[in-house]
Design a protein around this motif. Structure first.
Motif, PDB file in Angstrom:
ATOM      1  N   LYS A 446     -10.863  30.756 -73.923  1.00 46.90           N
ATOM      2  CA  LYS A 446     -11.017  32.044 -74.609  1.00 46.90           C
ATOM      3  C   LYS A 446     -12.052  32.912 -73.898  1.00 46.90           C
ATOM      4  O   LYS A 446     -11.870  34.127 -73.750  1.00 46.90           O
ATOM      5  CB  LYS A 446     -11.444  31.817 -76.065  1.00 46.90           C
ATOM      6  N   MET A 449     -10.581  34.327 -70.693  1.00 45.02           N
ATOM      7  CA  MET A 449      -9.665  35.428 -70.975  1.00 45.02           C
ATOM      8  C   MET A 449     -10.438  36.700 -71.288  1.00 45.02           C
ATOM      9  O   MET A 449     -10.103  37.781 -70.801  1.00 45.02           O
ATOM     10  CB  MET A 449      -8.762  35.074 -72.163  1.00 45.02           C
ATOM     11  N   GLU A 452     -11.690  38.348 -68.312  1.00 44.10           N
ATOM     12  CA  GLU A 452     -10.592  38.683 -67.386  1.00 44.10           C
ATOM     13  C   GLU A 452     -10.612  37.783 -66.149  1.00 44.10           C
ATOM     14  O   GLU A 452     -10.249  38.191 -65.049  1.00 44.10           O
ATOM     15  CB  GLU A 452     -10.652  40.167 -66.994  1.00 44.10           C
ATOM     16  N   TYR A 454      -8.607  35.182 -65.143  1.00 47.10           N
ATOM     17  CA  TYR A 454      -7.341  34.571 -65.546  1.00 47.10           C
ATOM     18  C   TYR A 454      -7.081  33.218 -64.889  1.00 47.10           C
ATOM     19  O   TYR A 454      -6.469  32.340 -65.493  1.00 47.10           O
ATOM     20  CB  TYR A 454      -6.196  35.550 -65.290  1.00 47.10           C
ATOM     21  N   ALA A 457      -9.061  30.836 -66.916  1.00 49.44           N
ATOM     22  CA  ALA A 457      -8.424  30.668 -68.227  1.00 49.44           C
ATOM     23  C   ALA A 457      -7.266  29.692 -68.134  1.00 49.44           C
ATOM     24  O   ALA A 457      -7.076  28.850 -69.023  1.00 49.44           O
ATOM     25  CB  ALA A 457      -7.933  32.021 -68.746  1.00 49.44           C
ATOM     26  N   TYR A 479      -2.161  31.350 -75.917  1.00 52.66           N
ATOM     27  CA  TYR A 479      -2.431  31.698 -74.519  1.00 52.66           C
ATOM     28  C   TYR A 479      -1.419  32.733 -74.031  1.00 52.66           C
ATOM     29  O   TYR A 479      -1.781  33.727 -73.384  1.00 52.66           O
ATOM     30  CB  TYR A 479      -2.389  30.425 -73.663  1.00 52.66           C
ATOM     31  N   ASN A 482      -2.250  36.136 -75.523  1.00 51.16           N
ATOM     32  CA  ASN A 482      -3.410  36.741 -74.868  1.00 51.16           C
ATOM     33  C   ASN A 482      -3.047  37.310 -73.504  1.00 51.16           C
ATOM     34  O   ASN A 482      -3.540  38.378 -73.112  1.00 51.16           O
ATOM     35  CB  ASN A 482      -4.527  35.704 -74.720  1.00 51.16           C
ATOM     36  N   LEU A 483      -2.189  36.610 -72.777  1.00 49.47           N
ATOM     37  CA  LEU A 483      -1.752  37.116 -71.469  1.00 49.47           C
ATOM     38  C   LEU A 483      -0.914  38.383 -71.625  1.00 49.47           C
ATOM     39  O   LEU A 483      -1.044  39.328 -70.819  1.00 49.47           O
ATOM     40  CB  LEU A 483      -0.958  36.035 -70.728  1.00 49.47           C
TER      41      LEU A 483
END
Length: 742
Positions: A446, A449, A452, A454, A457, A479, A482-483
């Motif tokens: 989290k 993410m 940023e 990635y 993440a 996930y 969120n993406l």
């Protein structure tokens, strides 16, 4: 013999106690003996008697009279079959009878309890509601039906029935029945969050508890009401307090303390709270001091937060820390006083003192907000090594998502600290075996993410999935979502495809196919998105949402004709699925607008609005179209305000409000709404910035207008399918602005 014996004392339906249980008689027959029963319209005769000849009527019966007679014949058949234990046959006969005469109350009174006893709940409920329409004075039936509706999750419908029952002319407003109805109404209103209506109903209940003789309540009935967990004096007091009826709240809580039916500590706290709300801070402090003196911890840290509030109301704010320190010194095992004092130390930048209090308190109480408080202290002290563990503990202890997200966001504001945390996390994740537990991996995912980051993440979310494969579906869902929100569409598609490769039930599979089609289309992979929807349709060919999704993919790909046809098909084929049909109609309206056919778009929305004038989306979309067309502006403003009241942080609704206010010449108010809109995560949109530039221009703020239009131009050019006419219009505004400056 046993097979032929008719069972007596049939319990038709326990909930619907107002229906009389049908009497039975024991009849013994041989298994092979035939059973004669009359046919509808025939006359039962003695064996060997001649068949009775029909009489010639003086005047012909009407068709309605014939149907009523046939209905009564089937009613008689139903009764006979019921007496012989043929309950299914009796139900069929009742249905035929009520079909022939849908206004015969007696038929429904036999049909309804039998349907419920045979677990034909939908039919039983349908016929029972019809019976209520035919006999609106049967308040007892309505109350029992309301309980059935509640068991099915139909709370609003149940409340409507109870309102009808309470207003029935047969119900005495000074009776135990009326009190019972108001009790049930209060509970349902409270469940729906309507504190004002709940308080109104509970006012009757409180009055009845004070003067039971006035409502004909006997000792047993009064005791049952007082003992009811849904209507304790404490519950009544809380409802009155929430509704702003402080006098009644005080009365209810005092009654609770007098009868000692609640926990002493909780009552002391509640009385302190209600006294403060009523403006009597002195009495409030008395209750809190008694709470502290008794060593109570029933209300956790809330009691000490309330103490601070009371002292502030008395003008003794300077004494708050001193009071809390004294409590901690007197009762070293009270973790909640320590947490309250630690919060105050942290706000005063006494970080070392705060950390020490948090640490000792959290040894005794696994408090989610305490973990977050200590994590924030460590963040400010740059203690990266302990931060993730504390955030993970907060999550395990049940910290609200919003508070957890806010804590993570504060951490990611410090780039150096974030780098240190993620580097340490990756080192633990990549060790053999991994040294990172599930909660920490999840929190690191989290955090990455939010920052940023990635690639990081991906490492942490995948590690969390490996550690807890039983949570794989939920983690893939989160996930992937969120993406998508981060515009990482290809990565989201990969995650959803991974989810589909993992074992899952059909419901989860369809959900991930749906999500995958979204991600693929957002990534510009329209053919793959359509293929995914088609594959899902092979698993659920009658799922309305999948048919809608096929239309949405074409809509997003700007295949207007295909999308329009598919939306129309959804509307025609699935009228029973109101939500999906509504969405299809909204999308069809948007499609017309995109094609420049605004009047057709308005017409679709006006049809939806006519059937549901409170729908926030429809109020916003139609109001915006009116504003954009510079017509019906007062109505548009009213509609958009209704939408905005339902979602004050909705960027699109704020933009609509800003735009209609602009049309009305209310530029200052328009600016405040549009500024708020572009400041939201979902507000970075070309149209919003363009509108804000227009407002600034009208306000004479040329520099701000130019900056807003420039931002709008950048976003418009960045869109997946840039609109040349929009870009040209913004460029013209910028050019005209420069000319005016010269």
């Amino acid at each position: 013999m046993d097979d032929a014996r008719v069972r007596c004392g049939l319990n038709l339906f326990a909930i619907l106690s107002s229906f009389a249980v049908l009497s039975c008689s024991t009849v013994a027959r041989s298994a092979d003996e035939p059973v004669d029963e009359p046919q509808p319209g025939s006359i039962q005769t003695q064996p060997g008697d001649p068949v009775a000849e029909p009489l010639d009527p003086v005047r012909d019966r009407t068709e309605k009279a014939d149907r009523q007679l046939d209905a009564m014949s089937w009613f008689g058949v139903a009764k006979l079959r019921e007496s012989r234990g043929d309950f299914r046959g009796a139900l069929d006969a009742y249905r035929k009878a009520v079909e022939l005469d849908p206004s015969a109350v007696a038929i429904y009174r036999g049909l309804v309890p039998l349907a419920f006893s045979l677990n034909e709940t939908d039919d039983g409920l349908k016929y029972a509601l019809k019976l209520v329409d035919l006999d609106p004075g049967d308040a007892g039936l309505m109350q029992q039906l309301a309980r059935v509706l509640v068991s099915r999750g139909q709370v609003a419908e149940a409340a409507g029935l109870l309102e009808k029952a309470a207003n029935a002319q047969t119900v005495d407003k000074k009776s135990a029945q009326y009190v019972s109805l108001q009790r049930d109404l209060g509970v349902l209103y409270a469940a729906q969050g309507d504190n004002e209506k709940a308080a109104g109903a509970f006012t009757v209940l409180l009055e009845a508890l004070k003067r039971p003789e006035a409502f004909g309540l006997d000792a047993r009935q009064r005791s049952a009401l007082v003992s009811d967990a849904e209507t304790t004096y404490e519950r009544l007091g809380q409802t009155f307090l929430d509704a702003g009826m402080t006098d009644l709240a005080v009365e209810a809580f005092e009654k609770a303390a007098e009868t000692r039916r609640g926990k002493t500590g909780i009552l002391q706290y509640d009385l302190a709270r209600v006294y403060l709300k009523a403006g009597d801070a002195e009495k409030s402090l008395e209750q809190l001091e008694a709470y502290v003196k008794d060593g109570r911890t029933d209300r956790g840290r809330a009691a000490y937060d309330l103490l601070a509030e009371v002292l502030a109301a008395l003008g003794q704010e300077a004494e708050i820390d001193e009071r809390l320190e004294a409590i901690v010194e007197q009762d070293g095992k009270n973790p909640f006083a320590k947490l309250a004092l630690a919060d105050r130390y942290a706000k005063a930048d006494k970080l070392d003192e705060a950390a020490k209090l948090y640490e000792t308190a959290l040894e005794e109480a696994k408090d989610a907000t305490g973990y977050l408080g200590l994590a924030d202290v460590y963040r400010r002290q740059k203690k990266a090594d302990k931060l993730v563990e504390l955030l993970a503990r907060a999550a395990v202890a049940g910290a609200p998502d919003q508070l957890l997200t806010e804590s993570i966001a504060r951490v990611t504001e410090d780039a150096t600290l974030t780098d240190e945390i993620l580097a340490a996390g990756r080192k633990g994740a990549e060790s053999k075996p991994p040294k990172t537990d599930f909660a920490s991996a999840y929190l690191l995912g989290k955090l990455a993410m939010q920052a940023e980051r990635y690639d990081d993440a991906d490492v942490f979310y995948r590690l969390a999935i490996r550690i807890r494969p039983d949570r794989a579906a939920a983690l893939h869902e989160e996930y992937g979502r969120n993406l998508l929100l981060a515009d990482q569409y290809d990565a989201a598609a990969t995650i959803y495809q991974d989810a589909l490769n993992a074992p899952a039930d059909e419901g989860a599979t369809l959900n991930f196919m749906f999500r995958l089609s979204q991600a693929l289309e957002f990534a510009g992979r329209t053919d793959e998105a359509l293929a995914t929807v088609e594959k899902a349709l092979t698993l659920a060919p009658s799922a309305p949402l999948l048919h809608y999704q096929k239309g949405w993919v074409h809509f997003h790909a700007r295949n207007w004709d295909e999308a329009a046809e598919l939306f129309r098909q959804v509307i025609e084929k699935f009228p029973q699925d109101a939500d999906t049909v509504r969405q299809a109609r909204l999308s069809l309206s948007a499609l017309y607008v995109e094609q420049g056919e605004k009047e057709k778009g308005e017409q679709v929305l006006e049809e939806i609005y006519a059937s549901d004038p409170d729908d926030p989306s429809v109020n916003n979309d139609l109001g915006y179209l009116y504003a954009d067309g510079n017509k019906k502006l007062e109505q548009a403003e009213s509609m958009i305000r209704k939408a905005l009241a339902s979602e004050p942080e909705n960027a699109a609704y704020l933009d609509s409000m800003g735009w209609v206010l602009y049309r009305l010449g209310k530029y200052d108010e328009a600016a405040s709404h549009l500024e708020k809109a572009v400041g939201l995560p979902t507000g970075n949109d070309a149209t919003l910035w363009d509108h804000l530039g227009d407002v600034y221009s009208k306000l004479g703020k040329a520099d701000k207008a130019r900056d807003a239009w420039q931002k709008a131009l950048e976003l418009a050019k960045d869109e997946k399918s840039p609109k040349a006419e929009d870009i040209e219009a913004i460029e013209k505004k910028l050019k005209d602005g420069e000319a005016q400056d010269q």
